[in-house]
Motif scaffolding. Sequence first.
Motif, PDB file in Angstrom:
ATOM      1  N   LEU A  46      39.390  37.188  26.826  1.00  0.00           N
ATOM      2  CA  LEU A  46      38.265  37.592  27.804  1.00  0.00           C
ATOM      3  C   LEU A  46      38.814  37.220  29.085  1.00  0.00           C
ATOM      4  N   ASN A  47      39.651  35.998  29.331  1.00  0.00           N
ATOM      5  CA  ASN A  47      39.924  35.660  30.537  1.00  0.00           C
ATOM      6  C   ASN A  47      41.201  36.526  31.119  1.00  0.00           C
ATOM      7  N   GLU A  48      42.086  37.132  30.037  1.00  0.00           N
ATOM      8  CA  GLU A  48      42.837  38.199  30.590  1.00  0.00           C
ATOM      9  C   GLU A  48      42.318  39.488  30.945  1.00  0.00           C
ATOM     10  N   LEU A  49      40.981  39.985  30.133  1.00  0.00           N
ATOM     11  CA  LEU A  49      40.304  40.986  30.645  1.00  0.00           C
ATOM     12  C   LEU A  49      39.626  40.976  31.803  1.00  0.00           C
ATOM     13  N   GLU A  50      39.101  39.674  32.204  1.00  0.00           N
ATOM     14  CA  GLU A  50      38.460  39.589  33.493  1.00  0.00           C
ATOM     15  C   GLU A  50      39.574  39.593  34.370  1.00  0.00           C
ATOM     16  N   MET A  51      40.590  39.112  34.586  1.00  0.00           N
ATOM     17  CA  MET A  51      41.810  39.093  35.418  1.00  0.00           C
ATOM     18  C   MET A  51      42.028  40.743  35.686  1.00  0.00           C
ATOM     19  N   MET A  52      42.314  41.449  34.505  1.00  0.00           N
ATOM     20  CA  MET A  52      42.677  42.731  34.584  1.00  0.00           C
ATOM     21  C   MET A  52      41.549  43.547  35.257  1.00  0.00           C
ATOM     22  N   MET A  53      40.376  43.343  35.102  1.00  0.00           N
ATOM     23  CA  MET A  53      39.265  44.090  35.875  1.00  0.00           C
ATOM     24  C   MET A  53      39.164  43.896  37.347  1.00  0.00           C
ATOM     25  N   THR A  54      39.342  42.712  37.486  1.00  0.00           N
ATOM     26  CA  THR A  54      39.266  42.128  39.061  1.00  0.00           C
ATOM     27  C   THR A  54      40.030  42.645  39.916  1.00  0.00           C
ATOM     28  N   GLU A  55      41.383  42.807  39.296  1.00  0.00           N
ATOM     29  CA  GLU A  55      42.614  43.338  40.011  1.00  0.00           C
ATOM     30  C   GLU A  55      42.401  44.702  40.424  1.00  0.00           C
ATOM     31  N   ARG A  56      41.594  45.496  39.591  1.00  0.00           N
ATOM     32  CA  ARG A  56      41.299  46.902  39.662  1.00  0.00           C
ATOM     33  C   ARG A  56      40.151  47.189  40.699  1.00  0.00           C
ATOM     34  N   ALA A  57      39.289  46.088  40.641  1.00  0.00           N
ATOM     35  CA  ALA A  57      37.892  46.391  41.122  1.00  0.00           C
ATOM     36  C   ALA A  57      37.672  45.750  42.687  1.00  0.00           C
ATOM     37  N   LEU A  58      38.842  45.027  43.103  1.00  0.00           N
ATOM     38  CA  LEU A  58      38.412  44.645  44.460  1.00  0.00           C
ATOM     39  C   LEU A  58      38.932  45.605  45.529  1.00  0.00           C
ATOM     40  N   LEU A  59      38.087  45.572  46.623  1.00  0.00           N
ATOM     41  CA  LEU A  59      38.402  46.381  47.868  1.00  0.00           C
ATOM     42  C   LEU A  59      39.497  46.083  48.396  1.00  0.00           C
ATOM     43  N   ALA A  60      40.123  46.810  49.084  1.00  0.00           N
ATOM     44  CA  ALA A  60      41.498  46.672  49.922  1.00  0.00           C
ATOM     45  C   ALA A  60      41.131  46.596  51.163  1.00  0.00           C
ATOM     46  N   ASP A  61      42.198  46.224  51.933  1.00  0.00           N
ATOM     47  CA  ASP A  61      41.895  46.109  53.413  1.00  0.00           C
ATOM     48  C   ASP A  61      40.708  45.463  54.027  1.00  0.00           C
ATOM     49  N   ASP A  62      40.244  44.358  53.378  1.00  0.00           N
ATOM     50  CA  ASP A  62      38.934  43.667  53.940  1.00  0.00           C
ATOM     51  C   ASP A  62      37.897  44.654  54.318  1.00  0.00           C
ATOM     52  N   THR A  63      37.960  45.959  53.344  1.00  0.00           N
ATOM     53  CA  THR A  63      36.603  46.807  53.521  1.00  0.00           C
ATOM     54  C   THR A  63      35.437  46.141  52.531  1.00  0.00           C
ATOM     55  N   THR A  64      34.242  46.357  52.953  1.00  0.00           N
ATOM     56  CA  THR A  64      33.138  45.763  52.228  1.00  0.00           C
ATOM     57  C   THR A  64      32.330  46.889  51.697  1.00  0.00           C
ATOM     58  N   LEU A  65      31.613  46.688  50.496  1.00  0.00           N
ATOM     59  CA  LEU A  65      30.655  47.511  50.188  1.00  0.00           C
ATOM     60  C   LEU A  65      29.599  48.263  51.253  1.00  0.00           C
ATOM     61  N   ASP A  66      29.131  47.491  51.870  1.00  0.00           N
ATOM     62  CA  ASP A  66      27.983  47.869  52.817  1.00  0.00           C
ATOM     63  C   ASP A  66      28.504  48.863  53.770  1.00  0.00           C
ATOM     64  N   GLU A  67      29.994  49.055  54.229  1.00  0.00           N
ATOM     65  CA  GLU A  67      30.595  49.968  54.900  1.00  0.00           C
ATOM     66  C   GLU A  67      31.050  51.246  54.128  1.00  0.00           C
ATOM     67  N   LEU A  68      30.631  51.339  52.855  1.00  0.00           N
ATOM     68  CA  LEU A  68      30.883  52.531  52.191  1.00  0.00           C
ATOM     69  C   LEU A  68      29.858  53.155  51.732  1.00  0.00           C
ATOM     70  N   ILE A  69      28.589  52.548  51.477  1.00  0.00           N
ATOM     71  CA  ILE A  69      27.350  53.386  50.958  1.00  0.00           C
ATOM     72  C   ILE A  69      26.530  53.197  51.974  1.00  0.00           C
ATOM     73  N   SER A  70      25.355  54.208  51.852  1.00  0.00           N
ATOM     74  CA  SER A  70      24.549  54.302  52.950  1.00  0.00           C
ATOM     75  C   SER A  70      23.548  53.040  53.174  1.00  0.00           C
ATOM     76  N   ASP A  71      22.986  52.854  54.185  1.00  0.00           N
ATOM     77  CA  ASP A  71      22.016  51.810  54.307  1.00  0.00           C
ATOM     78  C   ASP A  71      20.822  51.877  53.227  1.00  0.00           C
ATOM     79  N   GLU A  72      20.442  52.952  52.961  1.00  0.00           N
ATOM     80  CA  GLU A  72      19.376  53.127  51.853  1.00  0.00           C
ATOM     81  C   GLU A  72      19.782  52.701  50.690  1.00  0.00           C
ATOM     82  N   ALA A  73      20.978  53.100  50.375  1.00  0.00           N
ATOM     83  CA  ALA A  73      21.493  52.612  49.042  1.00  0.00           C
ATOM     84  C   ALA A  73      21.838  51.253  48.950  1.00  0.00           C
ATOM     85  N   TYR A  74      22.435  50.538  50.125  1.00  0.00           N
ATOM     86  CA  TYR A  74      22.665  49.288  50.197  1.00  0.00           C
ATOM     87  C   TYR A  74      21.530  48.311  49.850  1.00  0.00           C
TER      88      TYR A  74
END
Length: 309
Positions: A93-121
């Motif tokens: 499970l620890n290996e799975l968590e690391m594997m998922m996190t590596e693929r799930a993190l946004l790059a270049d200091d981008t944040t989720l609120d910059e990507l989706i609409s204000d309503e969706a946020y």
Amino acid sequence: MNKKIGLVAIAAVTMLAACNDANEANEGEETVEIEEGNGGFLWKVEQGDTEVYLQGTIHVGREDFYPLNPQTEAAYDAADVVLPEVDLIHADLNELEMMMTERALLADDTTLDELISDEAYEQLEAILTDNGVPIELFQGFEPWFVENMLLAFSIGESNVEESAGVEEYFLNRAVEDEKEIRELESIEAQFEVLSGFSMETQIQMLEGTLETFDEADEELEAMADMWVEGDTEGLESLWDELEESEVDNEYAHELNESRNYDMAQTIDEILQEDSGQTYFVIVGSMHLVAEPSIVSILEDEGYTVDFIY
């Protein structure tokens, strides 16, 4: 209906087309007595002394699903080897968590609120607050990851459980019965599929999930009922809805079609090896129905694939 739930929860949950017709014997052929029971969705293919059962599953369930129909239970009992999509029973499970996190993190200091609409946020913040989770914890993650967390919340609010899923049922039994477990895929490959969609597609799917989040738990329950009751028409209609959307077609291709060819190739290799063993394949039912399905791909390779129940 939320089409993403319709896709993941059927492959993760399931769909079956035209199975009712397969219960009817062709004119002039011997009638096979079928014992009815929960679920169904079972095929069989043979090569020499080797038998492979293909069992369509659902990734969530309820304890009252079990035992399943006698044909499926007998196929499992006869099996020397159980082949799930992936073997999470023995996963680190620890290996799975690391594997998922590596693929799930946004790059270049981008944040989720910059990507989706204000309503969706705002919708996302409200859902997370209701579940006692600060939205700040999700700011650094890609939309596909957040969307899958929402699906987990929906499962938690429904009367179905991942721990009662059909794969879990058979994998736990396989461990107890000391049957060999062999993966058809790898968890790395599945993560690559989930994280591999364009950012535009990820955003569209997350925003669509947020719009229909309030109905998601009831949709999951309805799909579970369709599976356990053998409602092939209802499940088939969900697939028809999915095919209407261009975005969902991308999901459908990556989550279903391309993987079906890979899994069918593995099954073909097992059949050609002809070890004389019996194999019990457990995959989301969509993989056995949505074209090109594992069943039709094997038939195109020259195999006779018989519907059992």
